[in-house]
Design a protein around this motif. Structure first.
Motif, PDB file in Angstrom:
ATOM      1  N   CYS A 182       0.692  -1.130   0.005  1.00 14.53           N
ATOM      2  CA  CYS A 182       0.026   0.004   0.001  1.00 14.53           C
ATOM      3  C   CYS A 182       0.859   1.229   0.033  1.00 14.53           C
ATOM      4  CB  CYS A 182      -0.951  -0.108   1.059  1.00 14.53           C
ATOM      5  SG  CYS A 182      -2.380  -1.158   0.937  1.00 14.53           S
ATOM      6  N   ASN A 241      -8.506   0.674   4.393  1.00 14.39           N
ATOM      7  CA  ASN A 241      -9.426  -0.177   5.013  1.00 14.39           C
ATOM      8  C   ASN A 241     -10.080  -1.082   3.970  1.00 14.39           C
ATOM      9  OD1 ASN A 241      -8.842   0.764   7.474  1.00 14.39           O
ATOM     10  ND2 ASN A 241     -10.463   2.338   7.382  1.00 14.39           N
ATOM     11  N   VAL A 242     -10.214  -2.289   4.218  1.00 10.87           N
ATOM     12  CA  VAL A 242     -10.811  -3.362   3.352  1.00 10.87           C
ATOM     13  C   VAL A 242     -11.845  -4.075   4.117  1.00 10.87           C
ATOM     14  CG1 VAL A 242     -10.349  -5.627   2.213  1.00 10.87           C
ATOM     15  CG2 VAL A 242      -8.552  -3.734   1.964  1.00 10.87           C
ATOM     16  N   ARG A 259      -6.209 -11.386   5.720  1.00 10.69           N
ATOM     17  CA  ARG A 259      -5.833 -10.572   6.861  1.00 10.69           C
ATOM     18  C   ARG A 259      -4.176 -10.628   7.083  1.00 10.69           C
ATOM     19  NH1 ARG A 259      -9.671  -9.394  10.682  1.00 10.69           N
ATOM     20  NH2 ARG A 259     -11.543 -10.742  10.417  1.00 10.69           N
ATOM     21  N   GLY A 310      -2.867  -8.371   4.618  1.00  9.98           N
ATOM     22  CA  GLY A 310      -3.075  -6.688   5.189  1.00  9.98           C
ATOM     23  C   GLY A 310      -2.069  -6.279   6.267  1.00  9.98           C
ATOM     24  N   GLU A 311      -1.827  -7.426   6.919  1.00 10.30           N
ATOM     25  CA  GLU A 311      -0.588  -7.193   7.915  1.00 10.30           C
ATOM     26  C   GLU A 311       0.714  -6.923   7.346  1.00 10.30           C
ATOM     27  OE1 GLU A 311      -0.946 -10.610  10.220  1.00 10.30           O
ATOM     28  OE2 GLU A 311      -2.786 -10.054  11.219  1.00 10.30           O
ATOM     29  N   PHE A 354      -2.551  -2.643   5.291  1.00  7.21           N
ATOM     30  CA  PHE A 354      -3.984  -2.256   5.121  1.00  7.21           C
ATOM     31  C   PHE A 354      -4.699  -3.260   6.138  1.00  7.21           C
ATOM     32  CE2 PHE A 354      -3.403  -5.203   1.617  1.00  7.21           C
ATOM     33  CZ  PHE A 354      -4.589  -6.364   1.818  1.00  7.21           C
ATOM     34  N   LYS A 355      -5.790  -2.345   6.564  1.00  6.47           N
ATOM     35  CA  LYS A 355      -6.729  -3.232   7.546  1.00  6.47           C
ATOM     36  C   LYS A 355      -7.565  -3.876   7.165  1.00  6.47           C
ATOM     37  CE  LYS A 355      -5.729   0.363  11.312  1.00  6.47           C
ATOM     38  NZ  LYS A 355      -6.099   1.213  12.296  1.00  6.47           N
ATOM     39  N   VAL A 356      -7.664  -5.056   7.748  1.00  8.79           N
ATOM     40  CA  VAL A 356      -8.981  -6.048   7.104  1.00  8.79           C
ATOM     41  C   VAL A 356      -9.977  -6.171   8.169  1.00  8.79           C
ATOM     42  CG1 VAL A 356      -9.446  -8.332   6.284  1.00  8.79           C
ATOM     43  CG2 VAL A 356      -7.199  -7.187   5.557  1.00  8.79           C
ATOM     44  N   TYR A 384     -14.415   2.298   4.105  1.00 12.14           N
ATOM     45  CA  TYR A 384     -13.798   1.101   3.188  1.00 12.14           C
ATOM     46  C   TYR A 384     -13.314   1.564   2.096  1.00 12.14           C
ATOM     47  CZ  TYR A 384     -15.708  -1.533   7.309  1.00 12.14           C
ATOM     48  OH  TYR A 384     -15.963  -1.812   8.445  1.00 12.14           O
ATOM     49  N   SER A 424      -4.949  -4.156  -4.354  1.00 10.49           N
ATOM     50  CA  SER A 424      -4.197  -2.918  -4.449  1.00 10.49           C
ATOM     51  C   SER A 424      -4.832  -1.742  -5.477  1.00 10.49           C
ATOM     52  CB  SER A 424      -2.668  -3.240  -4.261  1.00 10.49           C
ATOM     53  OG  SER A 424      -2.297  -3.812  -3.274  1.00 10.49           O
TER      54      SER A 424
END
Length: 226
Positions: free
Chosen positions: A3, A12-13, A35, A38-39, A43-45, A62, A220
């Motif tokens: 990201c 945010n997803v 997840r 994202g980590e 990005f946050k899931v 989101y 992305s």
């Protein structure tokens, strides 16, 4: 792709896995894999099976909504309008596998998703032909990608989609779309972005490096303003 390449803002997803038809046993594996992506990539899931989250005020939080192996008529009329507004105001949508086995009675969704499911043969190996190597979702894939999955046939294909990968029907049994058998695509749609991959039926898909790279790049791209 991380990201950081699409901006400094934390993205945010939202993953939706609501099912009113067939339910895939790979859903939990898919949630866990996204997840982890994202980590790893900033990005946050978030995850929900509650369709009430498809509300324009909630969706404003989101950057991308992922339909992960959804099935059936999962949104009521009001939720459909909220989701439509979300896309029209620049939202992103990622569809995985049975996202095309969803909302058959909603033509707008069929245009967004790019296709509707029309059955499948047994799980088997097949050859995938990457037709567009310039897109981030395919640039790291081999030109001929052989893998095992459940291969969807489609009864409708939006002619406006940009095809990324075609399925070689001569390499497996049970294909019904002929020479034009796309299995992954993307497009801009009514102000938003949409990416779809029919891969992802099996649990094993979500530990497969090439598939996860393909999926990450799709997420992305849908987040990006470029």
């Amino acid at each position: 792709m991380s990201c950081q390449s699409i901006g400094k803002e934390v993205k945010n997803v939202l993953i939706s896995t609501k099912t009113l038809g067939f339910r895939h046993d790979s859903i939990e594996s898919g949630i866990a894999a996204i997840r982890t992506l994202g980590e790893q990539h900033g990005f946050k899931v978030f995850h929900s099976e509650d369709a009430s989250v498809i509300n324009i005020r909630k969706l404003e939080n989101y950057h991308v909504v992922i339909f992960l192996n959804t099935s059936g008529d999962i949104l009521d009329n009001e939720q459909q309008e909220h989701f439509k507004r979300y896309i029209q105001t620049g939202g992103g949508w990622v569809g995985i596998h049975s996202a095309t086995d969803t909302e058959y009675e909603w033509p707008w969704y069929g245009q967004l998703a790019g296709a509707f499911f029309n059955g499948h043969p047994r799980i088997q190996n097949a050859d995938l032909i990457v037709t567009n190597k310039s897109h981030p979702t395919t640039k790291n894939l081999p030109d001929l990608w052989s893998r095992k999955d459940e291969w969807y046939n489609f009864r409708y294909l939006n002619p406006q989609i940009n095809i990324l990968i075609n399925l070689d029907e001569s390499s497996y049994e049970g294909g019904t779309n002929g020479e034009n058998h796309p299995i992954s695509w993307y497009h801009s749609y009514e102000g938003g972005r949409a990416f779809y991959t029919a891969l992802g039926h099996t649990k094993e898909s979500y530990s497969e490096k090439l598939f996860l790279g393909h999926l990450l790049a799709g997420i992305s791209w849908c987040m990006s303003d470029d």
